[in-house]
Scaffold this motif. Structure first.
Motif, PDB file in Angstrom:
ATOM      1  N   GLU A   1       0.877  -1.251   0.081  1.00  0.00           N
ATOM      2  CA  GLU A   1       0.071   0.214   0.049  1.00  0.00           C
ATOM      3  C   GLU A   1       0.699   1.333  -0.025  1.00  0.00           C
ATOM      4  OE1 GLU A   1      -3.119   0.253  -0.229  1.00  0.00           O
ATOM      5  OE2 GLU A   1      -3.239  -1.974  -0.539  1.00  0.00           O
TER       6      GLU A   1
ATOM      7  N   SER B   1      -2.645  -2.537 -11.532  1.00  0.00           N
ATOM      8  CA  SER B   1      -4.181  -2.367 -11.541  1.00  0.00           C
ATOM      9  C   SER B   1      -4.281  -2.861 -10.165  1.00  0.00           C
ATOM     10  CB  SER B   1      -4.537  -3.133 -12.679  1.00  0.00           C
ATOM     11  OG  SER B   1      -4.481  -4.551 -12.346  1.00  0.00           O
ATOM     12  N   ALA B   2      -5.692  -2.311  -9.770  1.00  0.00           N
ATOM     13  CA  ALA B   2      -6.054  -3.152  -8.578  1.00  0.00           C
ATOM     14  C   ALA B   2      -6.294  -4.471  -8.415  1.00  0.00           C
ATOM     15  CB  ALA B   2      -7.955  -2.374  -8.350  1.00  0.00           C
ATOM     16  N   GLU B   3      -6.747  -5.062  -9.745  1.00  0.00           N
ATOM     17  CA  GLU B   3      -6.930  -6.529  -9.866  1.00  0.00           C
ATOM     18  C   GLU B   3      -5.369  -7.231  -9.668  1.00  0.00           C
ATOM     19  OE1 GLU B   3      -6.495 -10.383 -11.035  1.00  0.00           O
ATOM     20  OE2 GLU B   3      -5.699  -8.944 -12.313  1.00  0.00           O
TER      21      GLU B   3
ATOM     22  N   ALA C   1      -3.205  -5.810  -7.839  1.00  0.00           N
ATOM     23  CA  ALA C   1      -2.595  -5.618  -6.554  1.00  0.00           C
ATOM     24  C   ALA C   1      -3.110  -6.638  -5.558  1.00  0.00           C
ATOM     25  CB  ALA C   1      -3.072  -4.083  -6.171  1.00  0.00           C
ATOM     26  N   SER C   2      -4.386  -7.151  -5.865  1.00  0.00           N
ATOM     27  CA  SER C   2      -4.957  -8.189  -5.059  1.00  0.00           C
ATOM     28  C   SER C   2      -4.313  -9.425  -5.029  1.00  0.00           C
ATOM     29  CB  SER C   2      -6.441  -8.121  -5.532  1.00  0.00           C
ATOM     30  OG  SER C   2      -6.400  -9.096  -6.641  1.00  0.00           O
ATOM     31  N   ARG C   3      -3.257  -9.719  -5.904  1.00  0.00           N
ATOM     32  CA  ARG C   3      -2.615 -11.006  -6.015  1.00  0.00           C
ATOM     33  C   ARG C   3      -1.234 -10.886  -5.792  1.00  0.00           C
ATOM     34  NH1 ARG C   3      -1.964 -12.334 -10.985  1.00  0.00           N
ATOM     35  NH2 ARG C   3      -2.919 -10.802 -12.111  1.00  0.00           N
TER      36      ARG C   3
ATOM     37  N   ASP D   1       2.088 -10.244  -2.819  1.00  0.00           N
ATOM     38  CA  ASP D   1       2.303 -10.323  -1.450  1.00  0.00           C
ATOM     39  C   ASP D   1       3.678  -9.793  -1.199  1.00  0.00           C
ATOM     40  OD1 ASP D   1       0.113 -12.063  -0.756  1.00  0.00           O
ATOM     41  OD2 ASP D   1       1.151 -13.853  -1.529  1.00  0.00           O
TER      42      ASP D   1
ATOM     43  N   ARG E   1       0.045 -16.204  -7.166  1.00  0.00           N
ATOM     44  CA  ARG E   1       0.431 -14.985  -6.525  1.00  0.00           C
ATOM     45  C   ARG E   1       1.531 -14.651  -6.563  1.00  0.00           C
ATOM     46  NH1 ARG E   1      -3.610 -13.339  -3.289  1.00  0.00           N
ATOM     47  NH2 ARG E   1      -2.311 -11.864  -2.262  1.00  0.00           N
TER      48      ARG E   1
END
Ligand SMILES: Cc1cc2nc3c(=O)[nH]c(=O)nc-3n(C[C@H](O)[C@H](O)[C@H](O)COP(=O)(O)OP(=O)(O)OC[C@H]3O[C@@H](n4cnc5c(N)ncnc54)[C@H](O)[C@@H]3O)c2cc1C
Length: 510
Positions: free
Chosen positions: A60, A70-72, A74-76, A78, A140
């Protein structure tokens, strides 16, 4: 006589950072000089991967300054935070406690603000370094090794950003202009003498920033300080870093500091030119896939623990290890399991000469034509390595391969230990095709440099122990920061940190 508020010697990342900061802090007339022709602008900075190490609080914290997530995506991802203590202890650990602690703390404490400044003010297009610093594990993206930031187009993108910023702020760059002397009176720096168009020209200024790189491109100085064998190292970057800045500083009575026997050097394509990097492929001659395989010398023996640590913490010392092998070369070896994991930028078909074979014996035959002297020993080394791994897997069947952590997949078990272990990521070499790549030692930059005041980047006088008024230093020329080894991505960050301090100090003296 032309007069400037501040003159910066060297158009690389560190020098450009100093020049831009000088303008921001209030200098009106700032000049950058470089002895190279215009098409060699950017010094070693141009050749980099643009990797920057910084303290951060995790994904973050970095997302607002990168352009490729992208947001997508970023969600993957670690990514662990990289703390002040992590960064300090990495530099201190790799230098075996020899680094000058206050220098290290200054770099670390100002690393995040320097990155922010580069992103916002210089408009450096930072990216998350998926291709170099993350592995896809179970879908991930797992970042590893404490370093996550790179630059779009690497060093080319970094230097282009500096060029645009310098132009926007009205900073001139004089190429083919070599600094040959510094002028002083009892109050400090009064000017600089340069060679330009075959003439000696005196320029007036009360501030000079030395950002002229180390002595890595001088085979004579390498032999003198690093040892005779270093004449055989390949220069990874600019051919213009020949130690001139140190000659200028010596004339001023500057204090020298740091590891004058040490340098940053890596596994480098053995087919690369000796005296300079190549401006098209730049960093792509680096060959850092050894944690996924093994390295064998021309006598058929391994000579380093390829899995000792993450590549970021070993690559800068393994160049030396290769240089010390017979003929100063070695072969990196993988089998079919690991070939797909090799980074395309370094190992693509059009980037490097690949030696492929269906058996270990055939590979030995083929690389004998490329300099392997003992094929029997080579074959035996691989079979013994494979035996050790089989014993380990029999004893620890639950351990699994994971390149994003130190996975403890080793060659050492209670029933068999190699004299030279591979401590992590050790997989047997038993699936065709087998691949070999020949590597040599590429020298990046030298570690010895000048003593500076960490707060001002002022160059310290040997005689008085105080800063020489108006003389500053940044980048490779700073001594005392790195000894023997180096955590990847620290050089660019350090150059920006002390460059900014030098520019601000210059503005305080006008
Ligand atoms: C292939 C390669 C990859 C790298 N990758 C990374 C990376 O990803 N991350 C990282 O942190 N570091 C990396 N580095 C190290 C990094 O390049 C250096 O730490 C940093 O760029 C040094 O900046 P500098 O401004 O001190 O020197 P340079 O950028 O080398 O600039 C020095 C300049 O001084 C000029 N000069 C020399 N003598 C004189 C003189 N007498 N008068 C006028 N000008 C002179 C030279 O022509 C040169 O342009 C890499 C280096 C190389 C070679």
């Amino acid at each position: 006589m032309a007069s400037f508020d501040c003159i910066v010697v060297g158009s690389g990342h560190a020098g450009s950072s100093a020049a831009l900061s000088a303008v921001e802090a209030g200098c009106q007339k700032v000049l950058v000089i470089d002895k190279c022709p215009a098409h060699w602008i950017g010094g070693n900075g141009y050749f980099t991967a643009g990797a920057h190490r910084t303290v951060h609080n995790g994904l973050e914290d970095l997302l607002p300054i990168v352009t490729n997530v992208s947001a997508e995506l970023a969600s993957r991802i670690d990514m662990d935070p990289y703390t002040r203590d992590d960064f300090i202890s990495d530099i201190m650990r790799l230098s075996q406690g020899k680094s000058e602690k206050t220098l290290v703390e200054t770099v670390v404490d100002h690393s995040r603000s320097a990155i922010e400044w580069l992103a916002r003010s210089v408009k450096v297009p930072f990216t998350l370094s998926f291709n170099r610093q993350a592995y896809d594990v179970g879908g991930r993206q797992k970042f590893w090794g404490g370093m996550s930031l790179s630059v779009e187009e690497g060093g080319k993108g970094l230097i282009a950003a500096h060029q645009r910023a310098l132009k926007d702020r009205g900073v001139g760059i004089w190429f083919e202009t070599k600094a040959v002397a510094l002028n002083v009176n009892e109050g400090g720096i009064t000017g600089i003498t340069v060679e330009k168009d075959g003439q000696r020209v005196e320029l007036m200024t009360s501030n000079v920033v030395l950002a002229a790189g180390g002595f890595e491109a001088s085979s004579e100085l390498r032999a003198r300080y690093l040892g005779e064998g270093w004449r055989n190292a390949r220069v990874r970057g600019t051919p213009y870093n020949t130690g001139d800045g140190f000659s200028l500083a010596r004339m001023m009575g500057a204090k020298f500091a740091g590891d004058w026997q040490g340098c940053h050097s890596t596994a480098w394509d053995a087919n690369a030119a000796a005296d300079a990097g190549e401006r098209g492929l730049t960093n792509q001659f680096t060959k850092s896939g050894y944690p996924l395989g093994i390295m064998i010398n021309t006598n058929g023996n391994r000579f380093v623990d390829e899995g000792e640590d993450f590549r970021n913490y070993t690559y800068a010392k393994f160049g030396r290890a290769i240089l010390e092998q017979p003929g100063g070369v070695a072969f990196q070896i993988w089998d079919a399991k690991m070939i797909p994991h090799l980074r395309k930028e370094e190992y693509d078909d059009n980037v490097v000469e690949k030696i492929l074979a269906d058996t270990v014996e055939e590979l030995a035959d083929k690389i004998a034509k490329k300099g392997l002297n003992d094929s029997e020993a080579f074959i035996q080394t691989i079979y013994t390595f494979n035996d050790a791994i089989r014993q380990h897997r029999a004893e620890f069947p639950e351990t699994t391969w994971d390149p994003a952590v130190k996975d403890n997949l080793t060659t050492q078990s209670s029933s068999m230990q190699l004299t030279l272990p591979k401590s992590n990521w050790a997989l047997s070499l038993d699936e065709a095709p087998f691949l070999a790549v020949k590597v040599a030692c590429g020298i990046t930059f030298t570690f010895g440099g000048l003593a500076i005041d960490p707060q001002t980047a002022g160059v310290i006088s040997e005689e008085t122990g105080k800063a020489i008024a108006g003389l500053y230093c940044t980048g490779e020329m700073v001594g005392g920061l790195f000894y023997g080894n180096y955590p990847g991505g620290s050089g660019l960050t350090a150059g920006a940190v002390f460059g900014r301090k030098a520019g601000q100090s210059a503005a305080n003296r006008i």
